[in-house]
Design an enzyme around this catalytic site. Structure first.
Site, PDB file in Angstrom:
ATOM      1  N   ARG A  35       0.816  -1.220   0.000  1.00  0.00           N
ATOM      2  CA  ARG A  35       0.000   0.000   0.000  1.00  0.00           C
ATOM      3  C   ARG A  35       0.849   1.269   0.000  1.00  0.00           C
ATOM      4  O   ARG A  35       0.442   2.280  -0.575  1.00  0.00           O
ATOM      5  CB  ARG A  35      -0.928  -0.002   1.211  1.00  0.00           C
ATOM      6  N   LYS A 198     -19.718 -18.600  -0.252  1.00  0.00           N
ATOM      7  CA  LYS A 198     -21.173 -18.588  -0.074  1.00  0.00           C
ATOM      8  C   LYS A 198     -21.919 -17.698  -1.040  1.00  0.00           C
ATOM      9  O   LYS A 198     -21.426 -16.645  -1.434  1.00  0.00           O
ATOM     10  CB  LYS A 198     -21.490 -18.112   1.347  1.00  0.00           C
ATOM     11  N   GLY A 354     -10.563  -9.650  -2.294  1.00  0.00           N
ATOM     12  CA  GLY A 354     -10.060 -10.674  -1.384  1.00  0.00           C
ATOM     13  C   GLY A 354      -9.319 -11.844  -1.996  1.00  0.00           C
ATOM     14  O   GLY A 354      -8.209 -11.695  -2.513  1.00  0.00           O
ATOM     15  N   GLY A 377     -13.245  -4.810   0.380  1.00  0.00           N
ATOM     16  CA  GLY A 377     -14.633  -4.440   0.683  1.00  0.00           C
ATOM     17  C   GLY A 377     -15.153  -3.356  -0.242  1.00  0.00           C
ATOM     18  O   GLY A 377     -16.296  -3.398  -0.704  1.00  0.00           O
TER      19      GLY A 377
HETATM   20  P1  AMP Z   1     -15.171 -15.615  -0.192  1.00  0.00           P
HETATM   21  O1  AMP Z   1     -14.523 -14.903   0.947  1.00  0.00           O
HETATM   22  O2  AMP Z   1     -16.640 -15.736  -0.097  1.00  0.00           O
HETATM   23  O3  AMP Z   1     -14.691 -15.106  -1.530  1.00  0.00           O
HETATM   24  O4  AMP Z   1     -14.677 -17.127  -0.076  1.00  0.00           O
HETATM   25  C1  AMP Z   1     -13.354 -17.509  -0.227  1.00  0.00           C
HETATM   26  C2  AMP Z   1     -13.208 -18.880   0.380  1.00  0.00           C
HETATM   27  O5  AMP Z   1     -14.078 -19.775  -0.282  1.00  0.00           O
HETATM   28  C3  AMP Z   1     -11.835 -19.461   0.243  1.00  0.00           C
HETATM   29  O6  AMP Z   1     -11.241 -19.525   1.510  1.00  0.00           O
HETATM   30  C4  AMP Z   1     -12.075 -20.847  -0.332  1.00  0.00           C
HETATM   31  O7  AMP Z   1     -11.345 -21.855   0.322  1.00  0.00           O
HETATM   32  C5  AMP Z   1     -13.551 -21.046  -0.089  1.00  0.00           C
HETATM   33  N1  AMP Z   1     -14.142 -22.022  -1.018  1.00  0.00           N
HETATM   34  C6  AMP Z   1     -14.033 -22.069  -2.348  1.00  0.00           C
HETATM   35  N2  AMP Z   1     -14.647 -23.138  -2.865  1.00  0.00           N
HETATM   36  C7  AMP Z   1     -15.158 -23.812  -1.820  1.00  0.00           C
HETATM   37  C8  AMP Z   1     -15.912 -25.027  -1.706  1.00  0.00           C
HETATM   38  N3  AMP Z   1     -16.216 -25.742  -2.777  1.00  0.00           N
HETATM   39  N4  AMP Z   1     -16.287 -25.424  -0.472  1.00  0.00           N
HETATM   40  C9  AMP Z   1     -15.969 -24.684   0.603  1.00  0.00           C
HETATM   41  N5  AMP Z   1     -15.263 -23.533   0.561  1.00  0.00           N
HETATM   42  C10 AMP Z   1     -14.856 -23.104  -0.643  1.00  0.00           C
END
Ligand code: AMP
Length: 396
Positions: A35, A198, A354, A377
């Site tokens: 940064r 999710k 992220g 974010g």
């Molecule tokens: P997010 O912060 O929502 O972008 O999620 C990122 C996280 O999603 C990472 O730490 C991944 O390990 C997790 N992730 C990706 N694919 C899967 C999956 N099939 N099952 C569980 N976690 C997952």
């Protein structure tokens, strides 16, 4: 329109909101200087234009008063070295020392103010506090994209005191123009690839993007909610049952709008959430009980690759699988490489938010992507279609 490239900085004092919220080790050494490095071109541009620079930032989460561990003094050495010059330091961001030092500042000099969040007025967006900061300078510049989604005193409120003299720095300008290149001026076909854990965290993004893209590719854990919504068997995969209806309506909206909504057709499944688990490839809608999908499968990789390579504009947010574990990283690696390949062939690519940024960095592909966003974010809220206070304050 005034911008950093055409503004006359001669004899102007420019107060720049930067993001020096960097990680420090136990001896207060900066452990990741990304940064700080990112703001150097902005600072140099003002200095070369004959102005002086007053830098303000937050660092960490102080409780509303001074705390040595959150002092911006800890970044002074790093910053001076990168600029190749001495940087002055005011041990308060407002008050007597900040006033005296900024008043004495000469063209070509740089002053760093102490942590803004030593005052609770900063995050409260207090107008009086913003005015005190504004009184230090002739020009306001915002170069802190990471906090652009917050209406804080230094990120948004202060701008009202500079109706004719407010600008984006290069970091901020680059982020804003990159997202506009995708969402407003994207050359077709425009493709968004969404992954991550999710659906719940991404539903507003999906809804906003459906109006803007030609292809929407879903991967990561969230694909299983869609697969279940289509009647598939998902075993022990991550599924949000309360979002099945939401998933169905997103797919319905896509159909109505003529958006190609791609859900993976195969997955790499494992019998435990562990890199050492047994694993194999399986059709996506027939995952046996006791098994969970942790990555997209090879057929899906090939299909997504084809979509990516025939796109002119690409947006990627969220890994395709549990890429932190080597056995479930293949899908994410392949997609990152395909985006880099498409970029080399002339597509515009933006990776933001992220974990997909962590992935392109991990596979050393960041310099092969058109733009890798620095604001997690803030970028997510931007893709959700929300107005960012820090952006709106400058554009108003
Ligand atoms: P997010 O912060 O929502 O972008 O999620 C990122 C996280 O999603 C990472 O730490 C991944 O390990 C997790 N992730 C990706 N694919 C899967 C999956 N099939 N099952 C569980 N976690 C997952």
């Amino acid at each position: 329109m005034k911008n950093i490239d055409n503004y006359d900085f001669r004899n102007k004092k420019v107060i720049v909101r930067v993001d020096f919220n960097v990680p420090l080790d136990a001896q207060f050494n900066v452990t990741d200087d990304t940064r700080i490095k990112a703001t150097i071109p902005t600072i140099k541009k003002i200095l070369q234009g004959g102005g002086s620079v007053i830098l303000m930032s937050h660092l960490g989460r102080p409780k509303g008063g001074p705390e040595d561990k959150f002092s911006l003094r800890h970044v002074l050495g790093d910053l001076s070295k990168k600029l190749g010059m001495d940087v002055q330091f005011a041990d308060d961001c407002i008050g007597e020392s900040a006033h005296r030092m900024s008043a004495a500042l000469q063209p070509g000099q740089v002053l760093l103010l102490e942590n803004l969040r030593f005052y609770k007025e900063e995050e409260a967006g207090d107008v009086g506090f913003a005015k005190k900061l504004a009184d230090l300078a002739d020009v306001y510049m915002n170069d802190a994209f990471g906090t652009a989604h917050r209406a804080h005193a230094s990120t948004a409120v202060i701008a009202r005191f500079f109706p004719e003299n407010k600008l984006f720095g290069y970091v901020m300008g680059g982020e804003v123009s990159s997202i506009n290149k995708v969402l407003k001026e994207g050359h077709k076909p425009v493709t968004a690839i969404l992954g991550g854990a999710k659906v719940s965290g991404k539903i507003e993004i999906i809804n906003n993007l459906l109006d803007k893209v030609d292809n929407l590719v879903i991967g990561g854990g969230m694909m299983f909610t869609f697969i279940k919504a289509m009647g598939g068997k998902t075993g022990n995969s991550l599924v949000e049952d309360d979002l099945i209806e939401t998933a169905k309506s997103a797919m319905g909206k896509a159909k109505k709008l003529g958006v190609h909504f791609y859900i993976p057709t195969d997955a790499v499944i494992a019998d435990q959430f562990d890199n050492e688990a047994n694993f194999k490839t399986c059709e996506a809608g027939v995952i046996p009980d006791g098994w969970m999908g942790l990555d997209i499968g090879p057929k899906s990789v090939a299909a997504i690759k084809e979509i990516i390579l025939s796109s002119s504009t690409l947006l990627w947010n969220g890994p395709m699988g549990v890429f932190e574990m080597d056995h479930f990283a293949e899908g994410t690696i392949a997609i990152a490489k395909a985006i880099a390949e498409a970029t080399q062939k002339g597509a515009f690519s933006l990776v933001g938010g992220g974990d997909s940024v962590a992935a392109v960095n991990k596979y050393h592909l960041s310099d092969q992507i058109s733009h890798v966003s620095t604001g997690g974010g803030a970028m997510l809220e931007f893709i959700e279609g929300k107005e960012l206070p820090g952006v709106a304050a400058i554009e108003a």
